[in-house]
Write a protein that holds these residues in place. Sequence first.
Motif: not given
Length: 439
Positions: A57-85
């Motif tokens: 309940d509350g809206g679990n965070d996909l990105l920090n549960t099943l985490v991008p660790i490579g591929g095109p999504n990785l750089a965007i994930y790290q750029q959008k979440r500098p403190r949470l990635a």
Amino acid sequence: MSTRREFVQGLLAGGALATGLACGGGGGAKSSSSPSGPQDPPTSVPTAPILISLKLDGGNDLLNTLVPIGGPNLAIYQQKRPRLAIPAANTLDVGASLGLNRALGPLLNLAQAGRLALIPGIGMPGASLSHFTASDLWDMGAVSPDGSGWLGRYADLAFTPGGDPLRAITTDQLTTAHIGRNRSFAVIGSRDGYRYPSTHSDWGSVDNPEPLRLGFTDGFQLTPAGGSGLNAALASGRLYDQAQTSFAQLLGPTARTPSVPYPGDANHPDQTMRDGWFPLAYQLKFIAEMIAKGVPCQAFAAGFGGFDTHGNQAQDHPQLLKELGASLAAFYTDLASINTPQGPAQERVLLMGWSEFGRRVEQNQGGTDHGTAGLAFCLGRGVKGGLYSSYPNLADLDDNGDMKPTLDFRSLYATVLDRWLKVDSRTILGGAYPPLGFL
């Protein structure tokens, strides 16, 4: 401004649109990848299956549960979440440039063993960012909503009308998901915490004591038209007495001792999981006891809150995942010690976890705000583990900066209904949705 009712009708009336989403975005029926390690083949679907629906309940965070660790999504994930990635080193590689957060602890072992199906990008067309509306839509799961829930309609179809009060139980609160057109789940939160059996009739819901009081009042009216409420009250009272009596007899005077420690137990191997209140572990331990003692429930529902991580996410979210992983792993292992007349409990149980939405890609000052595409999962001995939908493309966000869902949530429901519970999902959902291949 449109009303909530208009929003719901406009969103769900388009069955063709919803089916299209289930087919598109890579939400295919085959597993795209699975974590390395020894994997036993899944067991066949049992003759007496048990479903457990678990809401995060509350809206679990996909990105920090099943985490991008490579591929095109990785750089965007790290750029959008500098403190949470989450660093790749803090994940279990499950393939497709994705890693499962190691905060999930012993659940990672079940993922490696092939017992965990992961369903990223799950959501709905025109997703709502309101907890209430999004939860209601997930609960109803219908093309044409009528106020009933998908699990309640399953109970209507599968169980005896007006009877079998223990066949559907929620250990958490009663929500729309558990309300059928003719009956609802019973709410039993503990060995001695039993709410009035949740069945519906023309005179109202017995979850509300007012219709019962009015029924007795009507029954004693000395008029030619009086007395109609007495029969309804009598029938409801008999059902309540039947459920109370049989439940108490089945559970007996003493609680079951689990075969393994759960979070909250003094002997749990992780000392940080010994002190405090662990609500999910408590519910799952209680469900294991009900299964072991022969409570004839085929559909359980549980809940675990706290996932609305607008702030303090760096500390709170790992702790939530830690409790989730430890509780699920203990429950799954505990089931292996339970044999029922219908077969081994571990082979009879499928646990389906979901959340009403995910989180926004970009962090805020201390966490993440409401987003769209989320993560669902299924755990069980009969599950073929792996990834069963496409991960959202972080380079292709909507106008609000949210991920575009890749799978309609009703494909998950259709899979569970058709392949696990062996009922026609089209009757319950009001439309056809492509099934997933984990069953």
